[in-house]
Scaffold this active site. Structure first.
Site, PDB file in Angstrom:
ATOM      1  N   ASP A  51       0.841  -1.198   0.000  1.00  0.00           N
ATOM      2  CA  ASP A  51       0.000   0.000   0.000  1.00  0.00           C
ATOM      3  C   ASP A  51       0.880   1.253   0.000  1.00  0.00           C
ATOM      4  OD1 ASP A  51      -1.774   2.035   0.393  1.00  0.00           O
ATOM      5  OD2 ASP A  51      -2.485   1.356   2.353  1.00  0.00           O
ATOM      6  N   GLU A 130      31.274  11.418   3.043  1.00  0.00           N
ATOM      7  CA  GLU A 130      31.921  11.257   4.348  1.00  0.00           C
ATOM      8  C   GLU A 130      30.863  11.514   5.420  1.00  0.00           C
ATOM      9  OE1 GLU A 130      35.152  13.997   4.527  1.00  0.00           O
ATOM     10  OE2 GLU A 130      36.230  13.108   2.844  1.00  0.00           O
ATOM     11  N   GLU A 132      29.362  12.033   8.927  1.00  0.00           N
ATOM     12  CA  GLU A 132      29.678  12.401  10.303  1.00  0.00           C
ATOM     13  C   GLU A 132      28.450  12.206  11.182  1.00  0.00           C
ATOM     14  OE1 GLU A 132      33.033  15.836   9.237  1.00  0.00           O
ATOM     15  OE2 GLU A 132      30.978  16.422   9.767  1.00  0.00           O
ATOM     16  N   GLU A 213      35.760  13.007  15.344  1.00  0.00           N
ATOM     17  CA  GLU A 213      35.710  14.283  14.634  1.00  0.00           C
ATOM     18  C   GLU A 213      35.947  15.437  15.612  1.00  0.00           C
ATOM     19  OE1 GLU A 213      35.695  16.207  12.189  1.00  0.00           O
ATOM     20  OE2 GLU A 213      35.780  14.795  10.539  1.00  0.00           O
ATOM     21  N   GLU A 221      33.381   9.912  12.529  1.00  0.00           N
ATOM     22  CA  GLU A 221      33.231   9.775  11.076  1.00  0.00           C
ATOM     23  C   GLU A 221      33.696   8.391  10.669  1.00  0.00           C
ATOM     24  OE1 GLU A 221      35.494  11.566   7.199  1.00  0.00           O
ATOM     25  OE2 GLU A 221      34.610  13.052   8.551  1.00  0.00           O
ATOM     26  N   HIS A 270      30.326  15.560   3.561  1.00  0.00           N
ATOM     27  CA  HIS A 270      31.061  16.014   2.386  1.00  0.00           C
ATOM     28  C   HIS A 270      30.980  14.933   1.314  1.00  0.00           C
ATOM     29  CE1 HIS A 270      33.750  18.205   5.564  1.00  0.00           C
ATOM     30  NE2 HIS A 270      32.530  18.707   5.477  1.00  0.00           N
ATOM     31  N   ARG A 340      39.461  24.966   3.215  1.00  0.00           N
ATOM     32  CA  ARG A 340      38.314  24.183   3.678  1.00  0.00           C
ATOM     33  C   ARG A 340      37.114  25.055   4.042  1.00  0.00           C
ATOM     34  NH1 ARG A 340      39.446  18.659   5.089  1.00  0.00           N
ATOM     35  NH2 ARG A 340      41.613  18.177   4.566  1.00  0.00           N
ATOM     36  N   GLU A 358      35.207  17.816  -4.029  1.00  0.00           N
ATOM     37  CA  GLU A 358      34.521  17.524  -2.771  1.00  0.00           C
ATOM     38  C   GLU A 358      33.543  18.652  -2.474  1.00  0.00           C
ATOM     39  OE1 GLU A 358      35.552  17.119   2.035  1.00  0.00           O
ATOM     40  OE2 GLU A 358      37.083  17.762   0.606  1.00  0.00           O
ATOM     41  N   ARG A 360      31.148  20.307   0.009  1.00  0.00           N
ATOM     42  CA  ARG A 360      31.231  20.230   1.464  1.00  0.00           C
ATOM     43  C   ARG A 360      29.976  20.693   2.214  1.00  0.00           C
ATOM     44  NH1 ARG A 360      36.140  19.632   3.752  1.00  0.00           N
ATOM     45  NH2 ARG A 360      35.734  21.120   5.424  1.00  0.00           N
TER      46      ARG A 360
END
Length: 469
Positions: A51, A130, A132, A213, A221, A270, A340, A358, A360
């Site tokens: 359903d 990645e 976390e 982390e 992580e 990320h 970063r 990457e 982020r």
């Protein structure tokens, strides 16, 4: 793995049940369990009726019949059930057409991969998120018409440095922003993360690394190897399931919520990504950061459509409590090989075959099928229209002069803002029939209910700020 292989595995493991898994609109995994005596080769052709009207954001009660179609390649023994149970991931099939349901996340991911191949640009896209998370000892939540509150606690929390414990306070714990990443006993969660990593391996994932982390209170992580779009979205669901169940078995509670504690780093996801064609890495080149023009255009597409993408990559109201400057949260829509604080980073890679970008700003509250597909479609739009991302940003983006700061766009600052951008900037998502207006409208409607609920709830901070005015 073929249907015959699955039947052999069931016999070898003496499995008593098959668990049919699928993912709903908001990204929550769902399941239905059947006895193995009902599973034969025909089961993989006919599927299992269910359903669909009971799934938020899906069918109405007047058109509720849908089919769970198991994918034999996804078969794995579940390590958490008392009775031996085999898990199979399913596509949601429309019985009238026997095609993938337009709002089914997994069917959508497959459409995205088909569209990529049809474009001629690449034949596969790799994604490497990645994930976390926080591991807490307890969580208490109260929400009512006359008040609301929550409290999380963890032995590791910096706030417990003065607490009296029955067996003594040993004092070894990471402070605020002190979790990256001292050895035990400051890191008290080495063994539980190892158990989680082993559970991931047992469920078919290729574990690569785990660590504490930055934040206090048990932030960690665990990373597994990259994979193609649909498979990696499947693997995100498997990883979340494995980690939360291992934590539960240890008497702990694990959350992927982006900002469960105030004043320390939040949890992101990320996402590394790249394109390949005939075995060639299309992102490798001689431009900035060792990138190709294709990679730069892909970045340009991500930046252009980032605010619409936010509706999928940052799909909770809590997501935007993480996306603020000062806690390593990438709010600036810029790219860099070193910085970063930029929302898109180019990791250093010794072998050009592994060249990737990457992204982020995402977090794990999003639906991974929608998340990866939306980023891929934005990147493809960038390539097809040669959208260059401009110059890289190698400065600290949190420490710019005001005039310079104004020139760099940012991600959304709220979920309703992201949903508004999604509504207005949806054309790139509909390329190749991957997303549909029907799905996007249903998604916006569902998510706006979350926004409205939060808007209507009085917050304790509001009492502090306004009660005595």
């Amino acid at each position: 793995m073929t249907p015959a292989d699955v039947l052999t595995l069931i016999k070898e493991k003496d499995a008593k049940f098959v668990d049919l898994r699928f993912t709903d609109t908001i990204g929550k995994e769902q399941h239905v369990t059947v006895p193995t005596r009902l599973v034969d080769e025909g089961f993989f052709k006919d599927g299992k009726m269910f359903d669909g009207s009971s799934i938020a954001g899906w069918k109405g009660i007047n058109e509720s019949d849908m089919i769970l179609m198991p994918d034999p390649a996804t078969a794995v023994i579940d390590p958490f059930y008392e009775e031996t149970t085999l898990n199979l991931r399913c596509d949601i099939i429309e019985p009238m057409t026997m095609q993938g349901y337009g709002r089914d996340p997994r069917s959508l991911a497959k459409r995205a991969e088909a569209h990529l191949k049809a474009s001629g640009i690449a034949d596969s896209a790799l994604f490497g998120p990645e994930n976390e998370f926080f591991i807490f000892d307890s969580v208490h939540v109260s929400s009512g018409m006359n008040g609301c509150s929550y409290e999380v606690d963890a032995y590791e929390g910096a706030w417990n440095s003065g607490k009296t414990y029955e067996d003594g306070n040993k004092g070894h714990r990471p402070g605020v922003k002190g979790g990256y990443f001292p050895v035990p006993p400051v890191d008290s969660q080495q063994d539980i993360r190892t158990a989680m990593s082993m559970a991931c391996e047992e469920m078919g994932l290729k574990f690569e690394v785990h660590h504490h982390e930055v934040a206090t209170a048990g932030q960690g992580e665990i990373n597994v190897a990259a994979n193609t779009l649909t498979k990696k979205a499947d693997e995100v669901q498997i990883l979340k399931y494995a980690l939360q169940n291992v934590a539960h078995g240890y008497g702990k509670t694990l959350t992927f919520m982006p900002k469960p504690i105030v004043g320390d780093n939040g949890s992101g996801m990320h996402v590394h990504q790249s394109l390949q064609k005939d075995g060639k890495a299309l992102f490798a080149g001689d431009k900035y950061g060792g990138l190709s023009d294709i990679a730069l255009y892909y970045i340009g597409g991500i930046i252009k459509h980032a605010r619409a993408i936010n509706a999928f990559t940052n799909a909770s109201t809590n997501s935007y409590k993480r996306l603020v400057p000062g806690f390593e949260a990438p709010v600036k829509l810029a790219y860099s090989a070193r910085n970063r604080s930029a929302s898109i980073r180019i990791p250093w890679i010794s072998n050009p075959k592994g060249r990737r970008i990457e992204v982020r700003f995402p977090d794990a509250t999003g639906n991974p099928y929608f998340m990866f597909a939306s980023m891929l479609l934005a990147g493809l739009d960038g390539i097809q229209n040669k959208i260059h991302p401009g110059d890289p940003a190698d400065k600290d983006l949190y420490d710019l002069e005001p005039e310079e700061d104004k020139k760099i766009p940012t991600v959304c600052h709220s979920l309703d803002m992201a949903l508004d951008y999604l509504d207005k900037d949806r054309g790139f998502l509909k390329a190749g029939g991957v997303f549909t207006d029907d799905l996007i409208d249903a998604y916006i409607e569902l998510k706006m209910k979350e926004v409205t609920r939060l808007r209507m709830t009085t917050h304790p901070i509001e009492i502090e700020m306004y009660y005595s005015l």
